[in-house]
Design a protein around this motif. Structure first.
Motif, PDB file in Angstrom:
ATOM      1  N   SER A   1       5.966 -11.645 -14.778  1.00 26.11           N
ATOM      2  CA  SER A   1       5.947 -12.276 -13.473  1.00 26.11           C
ATOM      3  C   SER A   1       6.730 -11.376 -12.510  1.00 26.11           C
ATOM      4  O   SER A   1       7.041 -10.221 -12.853  1.00 26.11           O
ATOM      5  CB  SER A   1       6.533 -13.685 -13.561  1.00 26.11           C
ATOM      6  N   THR A   2       7.036 -11.859 -11.344  1.00 27.32           N
ATOM      7  CA  THR A   2       7.573 -10.943 -10.329  1.00 27.32           C
ATOM      8  C   THR A   2       8.464 -11.650  -9.308  1.00 27.32           C
ATOM      9  O   THR A   2       8.295 -12.856  -9.052  1.00 27.32           O
ATOM     10  CB  THR A   2       6.400 -10.263  -9.578  1.00 27.32           C
ATOM     11  N   ALA A   3       9.340 -10.874  -8.699  1.00 27.45           N
ATOM     12  CA  ALA A   3      10.160 -11.373  -7.590  1.00 27.45           C
ATOM     13  C   ALA A   3       9.287 -11.827  -6.428  1.00 27.45           C
ATOM     14  O   ALA A   3       9.725 -12.633  -5.600  1.00 27.45           O
ATOM     15  CB  ALA A   3      11.098 -10.274  -7.114  1.00 27.45           C
TER      16      ALA A   3
ATOM     17  N   THR B   1       2.725   3.396  -4.523  1.00 26.86           N
ATOM     18  CA  THR B   1       3.327   2.746  -3.356  1.00 26.86           C
ATOM     19  C   THR B   1       4.842   2.621  -3.514  1.00 26.86           C
ATOM     20  O   THR B   1       5.543   2.344  -2.545  1.00 26.86           O
ATOM     21  CB  THR B   1       2.744   1.324  -3.162  1.00 26.86           C
ATOM     22  N   HIS B   2       5.366   2.786  -4.720  1.00 30.62           N
ATOM     23  CA  HIS B   2       6.784   2.517  -4.984  1.00 30.62           C
ATOM     24  C   HIS B   2       7.696   3.614  -4.417  1.00 30.62           C
ATOM     25  O   HIS B   2       7.339   4.792  -4.395  1.00 30.62           O
ATOM     26  CB  HIS B   2       7.015   2.344  -6.485  1.00 30.62           C
ATOM     27  N   LEU B   3       8.869   3.165  -3.985  1.00 34.63           N
ATOM     28  CA  LEU B   3       9.769   4.051  -3.248  1.00 34.63           C
ATOM     29  C   LEU B   3      10.232   5.259  -4.077  1.00 34.63           C
ATOM     30  O   LEU B   3      10.084   6.404  -3.630  1.00 34.63           O
ATOM     31  CB  LEU B   3      10.991   3.244  -2.757  1.00 34.63           C
ATOM     32  N   ILE B   4      10.826   5.021  -5.242  1.00 33.01           N
ATOM     33  CA  ILE B   4      11.479   6.129  -5.959  1.00 33.01           C
ATOM     34  C   ILE B   4      10.482   7.239  -6.335  1.00 33.01           C
ATOM     35  O   ILE B   4      10.729   8.412  -6.016  1.00 33.01           O
ATOM     36  CB  ILE B   4      12.302   5.607  -7.166  1.00 33.01           C
TER      37      ILE B   4
ATOM     38  N   VAL C   1       9.465  11.554   3.323  1.00 30.41           N
ATOM     39  CA  VAL C   1       9.444  10.140   2.948  1.00 30.41           C
ATOM     40  C   VAL C   1       9.246   9.325   4.208  1.00 30.41           C
ATOM     41  O   VAL C   1       9.947   9.533   5.201  1.00 30.41           O
ATOM     42  CB  VAL C   1      10.780   9.704   2.311  1.00 30.41           C
ATOM     43  N   ASN C   2       8.305   8.397   4.143  1.00 30.78           N
ATOM     44  CA  ASN C   2       8.106   7.487   5.261  1.00 30.78           C
ATOM     45  C   ASN C   2       8.982   6.254   5.012  1.00 30.78           C
ATOM     46  O   ASN C   2       8.740   5.501   4.070  1.00 30.78           O
ATOM     47  CB  ASN C   2       6.618   7.117   5.329  1.00 30.78           C
ATOM     48  N   VAL C   3      10.015   6.086   5.823  1.00 36.82           N
ATOM     49  CA  VAL C   3      10.885   4.900   5.682  1.00 36.82           C
ATOM     50  C   VAL C   3      10.263   3.781   6.515  1.00 36.82           C
ATOM     51  O   VAL C   3      10.092   3.916   7.728  1.00 36.82           O
ATOM     52  CB  VAL C   3      12.324   5.211   6.164  1.00 36.82           C
TER      53      VAL C   3
ATOM     54  N   VAL D   1      16.776  -3.794   1.551  1.00 40.52           N
ATOM     55  CA  VAL D   1      17.607  -3.738   0.348  1.00 40.52           C
ATOM     56  C   VAL D   1      16.827  -4.327  -0.827  1.00 40.52           C
ATOM     57  O   VAL D   1      16.222  -5.400  -0.700  1.00 40.52           O
ATOM     58  CB  VAL D   1      18.921  -4.504   0.584  1.00 40.52           C
ATOM     59  N   ARG D   2      16.843  -3.602  -1.957  1.00 36.18           N
ATOM     60  CA  ARG D   2      16.145  -4.068  -3.154  1.00 36.18           C
ATOM     61  C   ARG D   2      17.052  -3.938  -4.379  1.00 36.18           C
ATOM     62  O   ARG D   2      18.006  -3.156  -4.390  1.00 36.18           O
ATOM     63  CB  ARG D   2      14.881  -3.229  -3.410  1.00 36.18           C
ATOM     64  N   ASP D   3      16.674  -4.651  -5.428  1.00 40.41           N
ATOM     65  CA  ASP D   3      17.422  -4.677  -6.687  1.00 40.41           C
ATOM     66  C   ASP D   3      16.619  -3.871  -7.711  1.00 40.41           C
ATOM     67  O   ASP D   3      15.560  -4.311  -8.159  1.00 40.41           O
ATOM     68  CB  ASP D   3      17.545  -6.154  -7.105  1.00 40.41           C
TER      69      ASP D   3
ATOM     70  N   ARG E   1       7.858  -1.124  10.269  1.00 39.79           N
ATOM     71  CA  ARG E   1       7.981  -1.974   9.069  1.00 39.79           C
ATOM     72  C   ARG E   1       6.648  -2.066   8.335  1.00 39.79           C
ATOM     73  O   ARG E   1       5.597  -2.009   8.984  1.00 39.79           O
ATOM     74  CB  ARG E   1       8.381  -3.395   9.473  1.00 39.79           C
ATOM     75  N   ARG E   2       6.684  -2.230   7.024  1.00 39.86           N
ATOM     76  CA  ARG E   2       5.470  -2.502   6.249  1.00 39.86           C
ATOM     77  C   ARG E   2       5.286  -4.017   6.222  1.00 39.86           C
ATOM     78  O   ARG E   2       6.251  -4.746   5.942  1.00 39.86           O
ATOM     79  CB  ARG E   2       5.661  -1.954   4.820  1.00 39.86           C
ATOM     80  N   ALA E   3       4.080  -4.477   6.527  1.00 35.13           N
ATOM     81  CA  ALA E   3       3.844  -5.925   6.616  1.00 35.13           C
ATOM     82  C   ALA E   3       4.264  -6.624   5.324  1.00 35.13           C
ATOM     83  O   ALA E   3       3.973  -6.142   4.224  1.00 35.13           O
ATOM     84  CB  ALA E   3       2.368  -6.180   6.884  1.00 35.13           C
ATOM     85  N   GLY E   4       4.950  -7.739   5.487  1.00 31.90           N
ATOM     86  CA  GLY E   4       5.254  -8.579   4.322  1.00 31.90           C
ATOM     87  C   GLY E   4       6.508  -8.194   3.559  1.00 31.90           C
ATOM     88  O   GLY E   4       6.816  -8.807   2.530  1.00 31.90           O
ATOM     89  N   ASP E   5       7.263  -7.180   4.005  1.00 30.91           N
ATOM     90  CA  ASP E   5       8.475  -6.782   3.283  1.00 30.91           C
ATOM     91  C   ASP E   5       9.660  -7.663   3.676  1.00 30.91           C
ATOM     92  O   ASP E   5      10.114  -7.607   4.833  1.00 30.91           O
ATOM     93  CB  ASP E   5       8.846  -5.326   3.617  1.00 30.91           C
ATOM     94  N   PRO E   6      10.223  -8.451   2.747  1.00 29.67           N
ATOM     95  CA  PRO E   6      11.458  -9.169   3.059  1.00 29.67           C
ATOM     96  C   PRO E   6      12.612  -8.177   3.236  1.00 29.67           C
ATOM     97  O   PRO E   6      12.572  -7.079   2.667  1.00 29.67           O
ATOM     98  CB  PRO E   6      11.699 -10.046   1.824  1.00 29.67           C
TER      99      PRO E   6
HETATM  100  O1  LIG Z   1       7.201   5.136   0.809  1.00 31.30           O
HETATM  101  C1  LIG Z   1       7.912   4.119   0.844  1.00 31.30           C
HETATM  102  C2  LIG Z   1       7.835   3.096  -0.160  1.00 31.30           C
HETATM  103  C3  LIG Z   1       8.655   1.990  -0.018  1.00 31.30           C
HETATM  104  N1  LIG Z   1       9.506   1.873   1.015  1.00 31.30           N
HETATM  105  C4  LIG Z   1      10.402   0.694   1.099  1.00 31.30           C
HETATM  106  O2  LIG Z   1      11.151   0.676  -0.104  1.00 31.30           O
HETATM  107  C5  LIG Z   1      11.387  -0.657  -0.548  1.00 31.30           C
HETATM  108  C6  LIG Z   1      10.859  -0.817  -1.966  1.00 31.30           C
HETATM  109  O3  LIG Z   1       9.432  -0.737  -1.909  1.00 31.30           O
HETATM  110  P1  LIG Z   1       8.517  -0.647  -3.222  1.00 31.30           P
HETATM  111  O4  LIG Z   1       9.066   0.393  -4.139  1.00 31.30           O
HETATM  112  O5  LIG Z   1       7.103  -0.502  -2.760  1.00 31.30           O
HETATM  113  O6  LIG Z   1       8.747  -2.053  -3.937  1.00 31.30           O
HETATM  114  P2  LIG Z   1       8.559  -3.531  -3.383  1.00 31.30           P
HETATM  115  O7  LIG Z   1       7.642  -3.608  -2.248  1.00 31.30           O
HETATM  116  O8  LIG Z   1       9.948  -4.078  -3.168  1.00 31.30           O
HETATM  117  O9  LIG Z   1       7.808  -4.256  -4.581  1.00 31.30           O
HETATM  118  C7  LIG Z   1       8.099  -4.034  -5.970  1.00 31.30           C
HETATM  119  O10 LIG Z   1       9.015  -4.969  -6.403  1.00 31.30           O
HETATM  120  C8  LIG Z   1       8.570  -6.315  -6.325  1.00 31.30           C
HETATM  121  C9  LIG Z   1       9.678  -7.199  -6.789  1.00 31.30           C
HETATM  122  O11 LIG Z   1      10.796  -7.046  -5.961  1.00 31.30           O
HETATM  123  C10 LIG Z   1       7.343  -6.496  -7.205  1.00 31.30           C
HETATM  124  O12 LIG Z   1       6.868  -7.795  -7.083  1.00 31.30           O
HETATM  125  C11 LIG Z   1       6.265  -5.529  -6.791  1.00 31.30           C
HETATM  126  O13 LIG Z   1       5.218  -5.618  -7.738  1.00 31.30           O
HETATM  127  C12 LIG Z   1       6.828  -4.136  -6.790  1.00 31.30           C
HETATM  128  O14 LIG Z   1       5.848  -3.256  -6.246  1.00 31.30           O
HETATM  129  C13 LIG Z   1      10.682  -1.559   0.468  1.00 31.30           C
HETATM  130  O15 LIG Z   1      11.623  -1.973   1.418  1.00 31.30           O
HETATM  131  C14 LIG Z   1       9.674  -0.637   1.153  1.00 31.30           C
HETATM  132  O16 LIG Z   1       9.422  -0.985   2.496  1.00 31.30           O
HETATM  133  C15 LIG Z   1       9.599   2.841   2.002  1.00 31.30           C
HETATM  134  O17 LIG Z   1      10.382   2.730   2.953  1.00 31.30           O
HETATM  135  N2  LIG Z   1       8.791   3.937   1.886  1.00 31.30           N
END
Ligand SMILES: O=c1ccn([C@@H]2O[C@H](COP(=O)(O)OP(=O)(O)O[C@H]3O[C@H](CO)[C@@H](O)[C@H](O)[C@H]3O)[C@@H](O)[C@H]2O)c(=O)[nH]1
Ligand SMILES: NC(=O)c1ccc[n+]([C@@H]2O[C@H](COP(=O)([O-])OP(=O)(O)OC[C@H]3O[C@@H](n4cnc5c(N)ncnc54)[C@H](O)[C@@H]3O)[C@@H](O)[C@H]2O)c1
Length: 317
Positions: free
Chosen positions: A114-116, A184-187, A201-203, A216-218, A276-281
């Motif tokens: 499942s997922t956050a 799509t993932h940041l790292i 890197v596109n922030v 901010v993410r965990d 901002r990317r749509a839907g990002d908390p």
């Molecule tokens: O090129 C990039 C990619 C991401 N981000 C930002 O980095 C953060 C992390 O993004 P990402 O790595 O895409 O992860 P999330 O969108 O947070 O989603 C991940 O983490 C979620 C749980 O938190 C899961 O539900 C999803 O499946 C998983 O993709 C977010 O604020 C993004 O806006 C950028 O600024 N630039």
């Protein structure tokens, strides 16, 4: 145990398959290779190629499986907003086919990814399992629906189910790592810039209500996440459905992640700030107290270790 791993040719499923094999389990991977890779399936696991809907019943029937670890899914938030029907069909529809196949074959346990994203925009931080679930996109909604179905199969059919709500998974484990064709993932994207594969890197947004204005993410190391699956497997009890968050409890901003990537790689890593990317908390941080207290799980690897392992993996390819 004899285990079926759906999605075991993907990023997280391949890591967990490797850990299950190391622990002495027998592993069969069921994967349609839609986003996975045949050579990601660790040696020692058998790969059956096919969708859950078409293949699960045939694989499970009369084969004496003890449990299923269910990773197979479509998991791109943006794509889910464009094609909600695909996400309901592929995530909920195929999971229902899997559950019916398990029921017919008498397989008693399931551990589910499942997922956050099931929580949506949180009211408070860190997020607890008892917090409201209000997903903001079809991906999160389809995963929440599967959690609900698992609870019903537990109550009505005696299934033993565990839903693990992952926060942001990162890092690699030996030969298994993240190599999504559409990344799509940041790292991994930041490390691709460090490697020279991408220019900058596109922030996505610098105007969030956080210390440096970025989200901010965990982040949780995929090997720590993997260990939780072995504990969850043992925690499956007939007739019950458990939900556990899996995060580190520490939040890192996008800027902070990029800084750690600069330290680890020694590269400059240019940045472009976009909208901002749509839907990002703004902030998503887990409380993992429930799994820590009930199953004794604790994350062991920090963000730096995640970046180091992802970097080593990327350069090995
Ligand atoms: O090129 C990039 C990619 C991401 N981000 C930002 O980095 C953060 C992390 O993004 P990402 O790595 O895409 O992860 P999330 O969108 O947070 O989603 C991940 O983490 C979620 C749980 O938190 C899961 O539900 C999803 O499946 C998983 O993709 C977010 O604020 C993004 O806006 C950028 O600024 N630039
Ligand atoms: N990566 C993260 O940060 C994250 C966060 C929260 C939850 N999750 C969940 O974890 C699971 C694994 O994610 P991942 O990043 O390893 O994804 P992934 O795309 O690398 O792996 C998914 C695997 O499932 C297979 N698959 C998809 N649909 C299938 C179907 N209908 N039948 C058979 N095989 C199918 C794909 O070919 C792929 O190998 C997913 O359920 C995802 O929603 C991931």
């Amino acid at each position: 145990m004899k285990l079926l791993v759906t999605g075991g040719a993907g990023y997280i499923g391949s890591v967990v398959s490797a850990l299950l094999l190391e622990a002495g389990h027998e592993v069969v991977v069921l994967d349609d290779l839609s986003t996975g890779h045949e050579d990601a399936v660790p040696p020692g696991a058998r790969l059956v190629r096919g969708t859950l809907r078409e293949t699960a019943a045939g694989v499970l029937d009369g084969a004496g499986f003890d449990a299923v670890l269910h990773f197979a899914a479509k998991s791109l938030v943006g794509e889910s907003v464009e094609k909600p029907g695909l996400y309901w069909d592929k995530n909920l529809g195929e999971s229902l086919a899997l559950l019916e196949a398990m029921r017919a074959a008498g397989v008693p346990r399931i551990v589910f990814s499942s997922t956050a994203a099931t929580y949506g925009e949180p009211e408070s931080t860190p997020i607890l399992e008892t917090d409201p679930t209000r997903p903001t996109n079809p991906y999160g909604a389809s995963k929440l629906a599967i959690d609900t179905v698992l609870a019903e199969y537990a109550r009505l059919h005696g299934l033993g189910g565990v839903s693990l709500r992952y926060f942001n998974v990162a890092g690699a484990y030996g030969a298994q790592g993240e190599r999504h064709t559409v990344e799509t993932h940041l790292i991994p994207n930041v490390l691709k810039v460090a490697q020279g594969e991408k220019e900058a890197v596109n922030v996505f947004g610098e105007d969030y209500p956080t210390d440096d204005g970025t989200c901010v993410r965990d982040y949780i190391h995929v090997a720590d996440l993997g260990r939780a699956h072995l504990l969850a497997l043992d925690a499956c009890e007939p007739g019950t459905h458990h939900v556990f968050n899996l995060g580190s409890g520490t939040g890192y901003s996008v800027r902070a992640v990029i800084d750690v990537c600069r330290e680890v790689t020694g590269r400059e890593i240019p940045v472009v700030v976009g909208p901002r990317r749509a839907g990002d908390p703004a902030v998503l941080v887990a409380s993992s107290d429930r799994i820590q207290s009930r199953l004794g799980w604790k994350p062991e690897r920090d963000l730096r270790a995640m970046v180091e392992d992802a970097w080593t993996f990327l350069r090995s390819r």
